[in-house]
Scaffold this motif. Sequence first.
Motif, PDB file in Angstrom:
ATOM      1  N   MET B   1       0.859  -1.211   0.000  1.00 29.70           N
ATOM      2  CA  MET B   1       0.000   0.000   0.000  1.00 29.70           C
ATOM      3  C   MET B   1       0.884   1.247   0.000  1.00 29.70           C
ATOM      4  SD  MET B   1      -3.188   0.958   0.123  1.00 29.70           S
ATOM      5  CE  MET B   1      -4.337   2.152   0.724  1.00 29.70           C
ATOM      6  N   ILE B   2       0.574   2.141  -0.877  1.00 27.27           N
ATOM      7  CA  ILE B   2       1.380   3.354  -1.000  1.00 27.27           C
ATOM      8  C   ILE B   2       1.073   4.310   0.164  1.00 27.27           C
ATOM      9  CG2 ILE B   2      -0.331   4.529  -2.468  1.00 27.27           C
ATOM     10  CD1 ILE B   2       2.057   5.653  -4.078  1.00 27.27           C
ATOM     11  N   LEU B   4       0.558   7.868   0.952  1.00 30.73           N
ATOM     12  CA  LEU B   4       0.369   9.176   0.326  1.00 30.73           C
ATOM     13  C   LEU B   4       1.040  10.266   1.159  1.00 30.73           C
ATOM     14  CD1 LEU B   4      -3.361   8.894  -0.816  1.00 30.73           C
ATOM     15  CD2 LEU B   4      -1.335   8.839  -2.254  1.00 30.73           C
ATOM     16  N   ARG B   7       4.800  10.186   0.656  1.00 34.10           N
ATOM     17  CA  ARG B   7       5.221  10.690  -0.658  1.00 34.10           C
ATOM     18  C   ARG B   7       5.083  12.212  -0.719  1.00 34.10           C
ATOM     19  NH1 ARG B   7       5.424   6.274  -4.128  1.00 34.10           N
ATOM     20  NH2 ARG B   7       6.322   7.679  -5.664  1.00 34.10           N
ATOM     21  N   ASP B   8       4.025  12.724  -0.122  1.00 37.46           N
ATOM     22  CA  ASP B   8       3.831  14.180  -0.120  1.00 37.46           C
ATOM     23  C   ASP B   8       4.955  14.848   0.676  1.00 37.46           C
ATOM     24  OD1 ASP B   8       2.764  16.645  -0.537  1.00 37.46           O
ATOM     25  OD2 ASP B   8       1.128  16.443   0.895  1.00 37.46           O
ATOM     26  N   HIS B  11       8.138  14.761  -1.243  1.00 36.59           N
ATOM     27  CA  HIS B  11       8.089  15.674  -2.391  1.00 36.59           C
ATOM     28  C   HIS B  11       8.289  17.127  -1.965  1.00 36.59           C
ATOM     29  CE1 HIS B  11       6.019  17.910  -5.727  1.00 36.59           C
ATOM     30  NE2 HIS B  11       6.861  17.160  -6.402  1.00 36.59           N
ATOM     31  N   LYS B 310      -4.317  21.263  -1.495  1.00 40.54           N
ATOM     32  CA  LYS B 310      -4.540  19.997  -2.222  1.00 40.54           C
ATOM     33  C   LYS B 310      -6.031  19.698  -2.405  1.00 40.54           C
ATOM     34  CE  LYS B 310      -2.071  17.315   0.525  1.00 40.54           C
ATOM     35  NZ  LYS B 310      -1.128  17.956   1.408  1.00 40.54           N
ATOM     36  N   ARG B 312      -8.276  20.291  -4.603  1.00 45.74           N
ATOM     37  CA  ARG B 312      -8.715  19.752  -5.891  1.00 45.74           C
ATOM     38  C   ARG B 312      -8.251  18.303  -6.041  1.00 45.74           C
ATOM     39  NH1 ARG B 312     -12.321  22.600  -9.383  1.00 45.74           N
ATOM     40  NH2 ARG B 312     -12.468  21.284 -11.212  1.00 45.74           N
ATOM     41  N   GLU B 313      -7.014  18.051  -5.608  1.00 38.58           N
ATOM     42  CA  GLU B 313      -6.499  16.679  -5.698  1.00 38.58           C
ATOM     43  C   GLU B 313      -7.308  15.751  -4.790  1.00 38.58           C
ATOM     44  OE1 GLU B 313      -4.520  19.316  -5.431  1.00 38.58           O
ATOM     45  OE2 GLU B 313      -3.455  19.222  -7.343  1.00 38.58           O
ATOM     46  N   LEU B 317      -9.198  12.473  -5.790  1.00 41.35           N
ATOM     47  CA  LEU B 317      -8.981  11.200  -5.088  1.00 41.35           C
ATOM     48  C   LEU B 317     -10.318  10.599  -4.664  1.00 41.35           C
ATOM     49  CD1 LEU B 317      -5.869  12.015  -2.859  1.00 41.35           C
ATOM     50  CD2 LEU B 317      -5.977  10.299  -4.648  1.00 41.35           C
ATOM     51  N   MET B 330      -3.905  10.193   5.562  1.00 38.01           N
ATOM     52  CA  MET B 330      -2.843  10.976   4.920  1.00 38.01           C
ATOM     53  C   MET B 330      -2.634  12.289   5.681  1.00 38.01           C
ATOM     54  SD  MET B 330      -2.732  12.517   1.037  1.00 38.01           S
ATOM     55  CE  MET B 330      -3.987  13.738   1.265  1.00 38.01           C
TER      56      MET B 330
END
Lengths: 236, 401
Positions: B1-2, B4, B7-8, B11, B310, B312-313, B317, B330
């Motif tokens: 499972m990623i 999120l 990763r955010d 990034h 975020k 809109r993202e 999602l 997240m």
Amino acid sequence: MSKHGIRIEHLSKRYGSGDTAVDALKDVNMNVAPGEVVGLIGPSGSGKSTLLKSLGAVITPTSGKMTLGEQTIFEQDWKVSDLRALRRDKIGFIFQSPYLIPFLDVVDNVALLPMLAGVSNSEARARALELLTALDVHHRAQAFPSQLSGGEQQRVAIARGLINRPPVILADEPTAPLDSERAMAVIRILNDMAKKFETAIIVVTHDEKIIPTFKRIYHIRDGVTTEEVGEGRLPD
Amino acid sequence: MISLAGRDILHSWGKFIFTGIGLGLLIGVTFVMAGVYRGMVDDGKALLDNSGADLWVVQQNTLGPYAESSSLNDDLYRTISAMPGVAEVANVTYLTMQVRKEERDVRAMVVGIVPGDRFAAPGWPPYLVAGRYLTRGHYEAVADVATGFVIGDTVRIRRKDFTIVGLTRRMVSSSGDPMIFIPLKDAQEAQFLKDNDATWQSRRRTEANPAFNQPGSSAITQAVIDSQTTNSFVNAILVRLDAHVSQDEMAQRISRWKRLTVYTRAEMEEILLGKLIATSARQISMFLVILAIVSAAIIAFIIYTLTMDKIREIAVLKLIGTRNRTIAAMIMQQALVLGIIGFVIGKITAAFAAPLFPKHVLLLTQDAFIGLFLVLVISALSSVIAIRMALKVDPAEAIGG
């Protein structure tokens, strides 16, 4: 897969009640077969977005029936209990802006859906790479969305819409931000993918240059749809 | 499972690190504030531990010798030492004052002890780090290293000079002032000694008083003047008991038969912690509460802003079928990571800053664990507003129109 990818019958949607009630959709019928790409055209305020949201199982229609393959999604007051899972597994979305997740690289943007559905990361990435290769954007697999051109972003968004092999894809103005050449490239890809994956694709558009590419076009005005046979002239 | 959240964070790590540094400095201040309180408690306990006493005998109905002034005749210790169960008794004086060395002066608690060979007597520093104990009756001193004095230094206390002959460590008053031990007689004099003008005025007034200066009785005048210029009082008598003797029982016996107030170790600790530093503790607690609220507000604001960026993202999602709990996780994970970054930076900041403070700042491992727990709880709670906002986002927002 049945002979129809998505079908809606006598679909209506009313917002509000009493004197302020607005009928956004009135007895709409639509049938898109697997592998077919149809256009949905209408001016602002015609009910286009409401129809798209109904097709995308984002809002519940007031009446009518919608089926996806053999599965009934809405029928009068009844609806599928888990619309979220339905959207994840059965419906692909492509937007006017790609809306890629900015903190995920290209391959993970595409692989995200199966990962969230419980598919192993490696398998999801392998499937994503396969799609990215088909869409000729695999060489940007490790790039972040901000590093891609508009056309590349849209191709990645198409890959994301296709990753779960959904029976239907809803594309909302997918060519709006693109020039003619890139817009035609996207349409060509959508047609190829529809055939390859037996997916029914509904393209909502205002874009005059891509309208001649559809074999069938649904016009919508004041919540009422009419069907028209299109030219079906796909670019070489 | 990623992940999120992970990763955010990877990034936009710069945003998280710099926010974490700001938050960490705030958490560092919180740790130091807690350390100041712990230091005060530790100083209080060190004062009691280092005195080596089981009982503190003080003036009746006072909270002496640390919380209130107390005055006892310096011969009272003899009657106490004769009581069964008493192992050792020692007179002691305490006087907080500025002690001068050349142009520099240091705030210190001057402790008067009986010099000699009774090195383990109550009131004496339990150990030295350099030099020797007081062996002469006058003009020698043992100082805590925190005074900055070294062996051989000459310091001035009132009008007398003392030579530093020994150094000790962690001998501090309840307010953290380092101690300087001097012979009892000198300490009594220091407490009582007036300046020359005041002494002269006092003599003049005595001689002018017909009750003290009757014709043909000059010895009376001299006796009164002598009594005015000597001090036979001490602040407390420290008592060490035989091993088998109950502190409470002995305290009751002394207070009953000698008409004095006697405190056991537990009672003295209650006076020091419950009364002497209670106000400071409440003050620090208020600061800690305010800092916790400010930290929570900062985390909430940052997480809220990051989530707003975020929105809109998040709508996308949700539209493509992401579970609400995945989105909530997240946001909460990001808040927790921010809190952990802040905690680590705060702990490091506090560890480096603590020795720079003039008074004792005690950073306890248990406080670090409590701090970590509170930071995680505050971070989680701070993310609630952003989570609520994210969960309210309509997936239809991702579709135009």
